[in-house]
Design an enzyme around this catalytic site. Structure first.
Site, PDB file in Angstrom:
ATOM      1  N   SER A 103       4.610  -3.019   4.816  1.00  0.00           N
ATOM      2  CA  SER A 103       4.975  -3.247   6.222  1.00  0.00           C
ATOM      3  C   SER A 103       5.499  -4.674   6.422  1.00  0.00           C
ATOM      4  O   SER A 103       6.060  -4.985   7.458  1.00  0.00           O
ATOM      5  CB  SER A 103       3.753  -3.014   7.114  1.00  0.00           C
ATOM      6  OG  SER A 103       2.709  -3.893   6.735  1.00  0.00           O
TER       7      SER A 103
ATOM      8  N   ASN B 104      11.073   1.544   2.401  1.00  0.00           N
ATOM      9  CA  ASN B 104       9.832   1.685   3.182  1.00  0.00           C
ATOM     10  C   ASN B 104      10.037   2.748   4.258  1.00  0.00           C
ATOM     11  O   ASN B 104      11.080   2.792   4.897  1.00  0.00           O
ATOM     12  CB  ASN B 104       9.469   0.344   3.843  1.00  0.00           C
ATOM     13  CG  ASN B 104       8.020   0.296   4.270  1.00  0.00           C
ATOM     14  OD1 ASN B 104       7.131   0.464   3.429  1.00  0.00           O
ATOM     15  ND2 ASN B 104       7.763   0.097   5.544  1.00  0.00           N
TER      16      ASN B 104
ATOM     17  N   HIS C 175      -3.662  -9.920  -4.049  1.00  0.00           N
ATOM     18  CA  HIS C 175      -4.909  -9.657  -3.308  1.00  0.00           C
ATOM     19  C   HIS C 175      -6.039  -9.178  -4.213  1.00  0.00           C
ATOM     20  O   HIS C 175      -6.978  -8.535  -3.752  1.00  0.00           O
ATOM     21  CB  HIS C 175      -4.638  -8.654  -2.174  1.00  0.00           C
ATOM     22  CG  HIS C 175      -3.689  -9.184  -1.138  1.00  0.00           C
ATOM     23  ND1 HIS C 175      -3.003  -8.380  -0.257  1.00  0.00           N
ATOM     24  CD2 HIS C 175      -3.311 -10.463  -0.844  1.00  0.00           C
ATOM     25  CE1 HIS C 175      -2.252  -9.149   0.533  1.00  0.00           C
ATOM     26  NE2 HIS C 175      -2.413 -10.401   0.189  1.00  0.00           N
TER      27      HIS C 175
ATOM     28  N   PHE D  28      -3.016   0.824   5.140  1.00  0.00           N
ATOM     29  CA  PHE D  28      -3.836   0.283   6.224  1.00  0.00           C
ATOM     30  C   PHE D  28      -3.260   0.604   7.587  1.00  0.00           C
ATOM     31  O   PHE D  28      -3.994   0.832   8.536  1.00  0.00           O
ATOM     32  CB  PHE D  28      -3.930  -1.253   6.080  1.00  0.00           C
ATOM     33  CG  PHE D  28      -4.994  -1.699   5.112  1.00  0.00           C
ATOM     34  CD1 PHE D  28      -5.861  -0.795   4.533  1.00  0.00           C
ATOM     35  CD2 PHE D  28      -5.133  -3.041   4.808  1.00  0.00           C
ATOM     36  CE1 PHE D  28      -6.846  -1.217   3.661  1.00  0.00           C
ATOM     37  CE2 PHE D  28      -6.118  -3.481   3.929  1.00  0.00           C
ATOM     38  CZ  PHE D  28      -6.970  -2.558   3.355  1.00  0.00           C
TER      39      PHE D  28
ATOM     40  N   ALA E  95       0.811  -1.217   0.000  1.00  0.00           N
ATOM     41  CA  ALA E  95       0.000   0.000   0.000  1.00  0.00           C
ATOM     42  C   ALA E  95       0.850   1.275   0.000  1.00  0.00           C
ATOM     43  O   ALA E  95       0.424   2.311  -0.529  1.00  0.00           O
ATOM     44  CB  ALA E  95      -0.924  -0.019   1.208  1.00  0.00           C
TER      45      ALA E  95
ATOM     46  N   GLN F  95       0.622  -6.406  -3.567  1.00  0.00           N
ATOM     47  CA  GLN F  95      -0.488  -6.671  -2.637  1.00  0.00           C
ATOM     48  C   GLN F  95      -1.610  -5.683  -2.902  1.00  0.00           C
ATOM     49  O   GLN F  95      -2.658  -5.756  -2.288  1.00  0.00           O
ATOM     50  CB  GLN F  95      -0.021  -6.490  -1.199  1.00  0.00           C
ATOM     51  CG  GLN F  95       1.108  -7.404  -0.796  1.00  0.00           C
ATOM     52  CD  GLN F  95       1.640  -7.013   0.576  1.00  0.00           C
ATOM     53  OE1 GLN F  95       1.146  -7.465   1.597  1.00  0.00           O
ATOM     54  NE2 GLN F  95       2.633  -6.173   0.603  1.00  0.00           N
TER      55      GLN F  95
ATOM     56  N   ASP G 179      -5.234  -1.633  -6.597  1.00  0.00           N
ATOM     57  CA  ASP G 179      -5.636  -0.340  -7.173  1.00  0.00           C
ATOM     58  C   ASP G 179      -5.379  -0.193  -8.669  1.00  0.00           C
ATOM     59  O   ASP G 179      -5.703   0.855  -9.245  1.00  0.00           O
ATOM     60  CB  ASP G 179      -4.984   0.810  -6.400  1.00  0.00           C
ATOM     61  CG  ASP G 179      -3.452   0.711  -6.339  1.00  0.00           C
ATOM     62  OD1 ASP G 179      -2.857   0.148  -7.281  1.00  0.00           O
ATOM     63  OD2 ASP G 179      -2.874   1.195  -5.357  1.00  0.00           O
TER      64      ASP G 179
HETATM   65  P1  NAD Z   1       0.491  -1.618   5.080  1.00  0.00           P
HETATM   66  O1  NAD Z   1      -0.532  -0.565   5.243  1.00  0.00           O
HETATM   67  O2  NAD Z   1       0.565  -2.724   6.082  1.00  0.00           O
HETATM   68  O3  NAD Z   1       1.949  -0.953   5.052  1.00  0.00           O
HETATM   69  C1  NAD Z   1       2.280   0.104   4.226  1.00  0.00           C
HETATM   70  C2  NAD Z   1       3.740   0.470   4.515  1.00  0.00           C
HETATM   71  O4  NAD Z   1       4.108   1.469   3.587  1.00  0.00           O
HETATM   72  C3  NAD Z   1       3.962   1.029   5.929  1.00  0.00           C
HETATM   73  O5  NAD Z   1       5.003   0.313   6.542  1.00  0.00           O
HETATM   74  C4  NAD Z   1       4.364   2.493   5.686  1.00  0.00           C
HETATM   75  O6  NAD Z   1       5.391   2.930   6.550  1.00  0.00           O
HETATM   76  C5  NAD Z   1       4.863   2.457   4.260  1.00  0.00           C
HETATM   77  N1  NAD Z   1       4.642   3.684   3.515  1.00  0.00           N
HETATM   78  C6  NAD Z   1       3.546   4.491   3.511  1.00  0.00           C
HETATM   79  N2  NAD Z   1       3.698   5.483   2.622  1.00  0.00           N
HETATM   80  C7  NAD Z   1       4.921   5.299   2.053  1.00  0.00           C
HETATM   81  C8  NAD Z   1       5.662   5.999   1.069  1.00  0.00           C
HETATM   82  N3  NAD Z   1       5.184   7.105   0.481  1.00  0.00           N
HETATM   83  N4  NAD Z   1       6.874   5.531   0.723  1.00  0.00           N
HETATM   84  C9  NAD Z   1       7.401   4.424   1.320  1.00  0.00           C
HETATM   85  N5  NAD Z   1       6.754   3.731   2.271  1.00  0.00           N
HETATM   86  C10 NAD Z   1       5.524   4.154   2.625  1.00  0.00           C
HETATM   87  O7  NAD Z   1       0.328  -2.174   3.616  1.00  0.00           O
HETATM   88  P2  NAD Z   1       0.726  -3.557   2.965  1.00  0.00           P
HETATM   89  O8  NAD Z   1       2.059  -3.993   3.453  1.00  0.00           O
HETATM   90  O9  NAD Z   1       0.492  -3.415   1.526  1.00  0.00           O
HETATM   91  O10 NAD Z   1      -0.349  -4.600   3.524  1.00  0.00           O
HETATM   92  C11 NAD Z   1      -1.678  -4.287   3.805  1.00  0.00           C
HETATM   93  C12 NAD Z   1      -2.769  -4.802   2.879  1.00  0.00           C
HETATM   94  O11 NAD Z   1      -3.464  -3.658   2.489  1.00  0.00           O
HETATM   95  C13 NAD Z   1      -2.375  -5.436   1.619  1.00  0.00           C
HETATM   96  O12 NAD Z   1      -2.891  -6.694   1.676  1.00  0.00           O
HETATM   97  C14 NAD Z   1      -3.091  -4.663   0.502  1.00  0.00           C
HETATM   98  O13 NAD Z   1      -3.887  -5.568  -0.222  1.00  0.00           O
HETATM   99  C15 NAD Z   1      -4.012  -3.744   1.180  1.00  0.00           C
HETATM  100  N6  NAD Z   1      -4.137  -2.336   0.747  1.00  0.00           N
HETATM  101  C16 NAD Z   1      -3.999  -1.985  -0.553  1.00  0.00           C
HETATM  102  C17 NAD Z   1      -4.122  -0.667  -0.917  1.00  0.00           C
HETATM  103  C18 NAD Z   1      -3.976  -0.299  -2.370  1.00  0.00           C
HETATM  104  O14 NAD Z   1      -4.321  -1.092  -3.238  1.00  0.00           O
HETATM  105  N7  NAD Z   1      -3.435   0.878  -2.687  1.00  0.00           N
HETATM  106  C19 NAD Z   1      -4.369   0.316   0.026  1.00  0.00           C
HETATM  107  C20 NAD Z   1      -4.531  -0.066   1.356  1.00  0.00           C
HETATM  108  C21 NAD Z   1      -4.388  -1.414   1.713  1.00  0.00           C
END
Ligand code: NAD
Length: 256
Positions: A199, A223, A123, A35, A24, A103, A106
């Site tokens: 994350s 990250n 996902h 998230f 994300a 993951q 979008d």
């Molecule tokens: P997560 O929310 O667990 O972690 C996101 C990570 O990205 C965090 O550790 C954060 O510190 C880091 N981060 C945030 N903005 C950043 C940036 N600009 N540059 C670098 N790092 C940044 O997300 P995840 O690990 O993808 O897992 C959560 C689940 O959420 C996944 O299964 C996914 O399917 C889903 N999800 C997807 C979307 C999307 O499609 N855009 C959005 C929200 C959640």
């Protein structure tokens, strides 16, 4: 940070099989909240309510899910790819990219120019939906229009009447077998594995960098916050995905 960027650019230029793994965090700069950061989706909604079991098991579960989806889908639909997505598409054009394992749901990697066959979606994808009864496909746009028109729970038009489910993997739902298997295979075959904006706490997705590392790949983690796999990383860059990936790819272009 310049030293790390230089090092990653060098690794990219030497790599024969580069796999990029995104979460994300690669899309927050496009305006889609992640998230787990403060203010992220789970600060506002309880994940326990949005499980697969609740969705298929009760009308109330489906109503709540579509209520949330009605607010989230327009955010995804109106988001534009950011410099991190474009940097990865550039790596494809430079013939440096084996695949992106994401993951995210979008669709932004594809919209930035990475060919769909090079994007492995662990996902699912929020732009599609499907009837669980007859298998008929719908666009999420169609389902959204029904919601906007006052329908609370979209169902497959008669005679089917089946449950329409977004093509996204919900909590408690099995992972898509083909994609998960392919992601594992590509991770194990990679010689360079770059994590961008994850994350690394959601499994089995978070196994992928470990498979790559076990098979001898160099591991890079870009990250903002720390991850449980940081100790395995050859290079860790605690910066924003957009500017960091853009600079890495600029340096790759200069070196090639
Ligand atoms: P997560 O929310 O667990 O972690 C996101 C990570 O990205 C965090 O550790 C954060 O510190 C880091 N981060 C945030 N903005 C950043 C940036 N600009 N540059 C670098 N790092 C940044 O997300 P995840 O690990 O993808 O897992 C959560 C689940 O959420 C996944 O299964 C996914 O399917 C889903 N999800 C997807 C979307 C999307 O499609 N855009 C959005 C929200 C959640």
């Amino acid at each position: 940070m310049q030293g790390e960027i230089e090092r990653v650019a060098e690794l990219v230029c030497r790599s024969q099989r580069l796999v990029v793994f995104t979460g994300a965090g690669v899309s927050t700069e496009s305006g889609i909240p992640d998230f787990r950061s403060p203010g992220g989706v789970w600060d506002r909604f309880d994940p326990e309510e949005f499980t697969y079991q609740n969705f298929v098991g009760s009308e109330e579960g489906r109503r709540k899910y579509w209520q949330l989806g009605r607010h989230i889908y327009p955010v995804i639909k109106n988001a534009e790819p950011n410099p991190a997505h474009y940097a990865l598409a550039d790596l494809h054009r430079l013939e440096r990219l084996d695949c992106v394992i994401t993951q995210n749901i979008d669709n932004l990697h594809q919209r930035a120019g990475v060919p769909p066959e090079k994007v492995i979606e662990l996902h699912g994808n929020a732009t599609r939906a499907r009837c669980l009864g007859c298998g008929r496909s719908y666009t999420r746009e169609e389902a959204h229009e029904w919601l906007e028109g006052g329908v609370e729970i979209p169902v497959c038009p008669t005679p089917c009447g089946g449950i329409i489910k977004p093509h996204t993997i919900m909590f408690g739902e099995a992972m898509p077998a083909r994609e998960t298997h392919e992601a594992e295979r590509r991770s194990r075959q990679s010689d360079l594995f770059i994590v961008v904006g994850s994350s690394l706490v959601v499994y089995p997705a978070a196994f992928m960098p470990l498979y790559a590392k076990q098979s001898g790949a160099a591991l890079v983690i870009v990250n903002l916050s720390e991850t449980p796999h940081d100790d395995y990383a050859d290079v860790r860059i605690p910066g924003k995905a957009g500017p960091v990936m853009e600079r890495i790819v600029e340096r790759v272009k200069e070196r090639l």
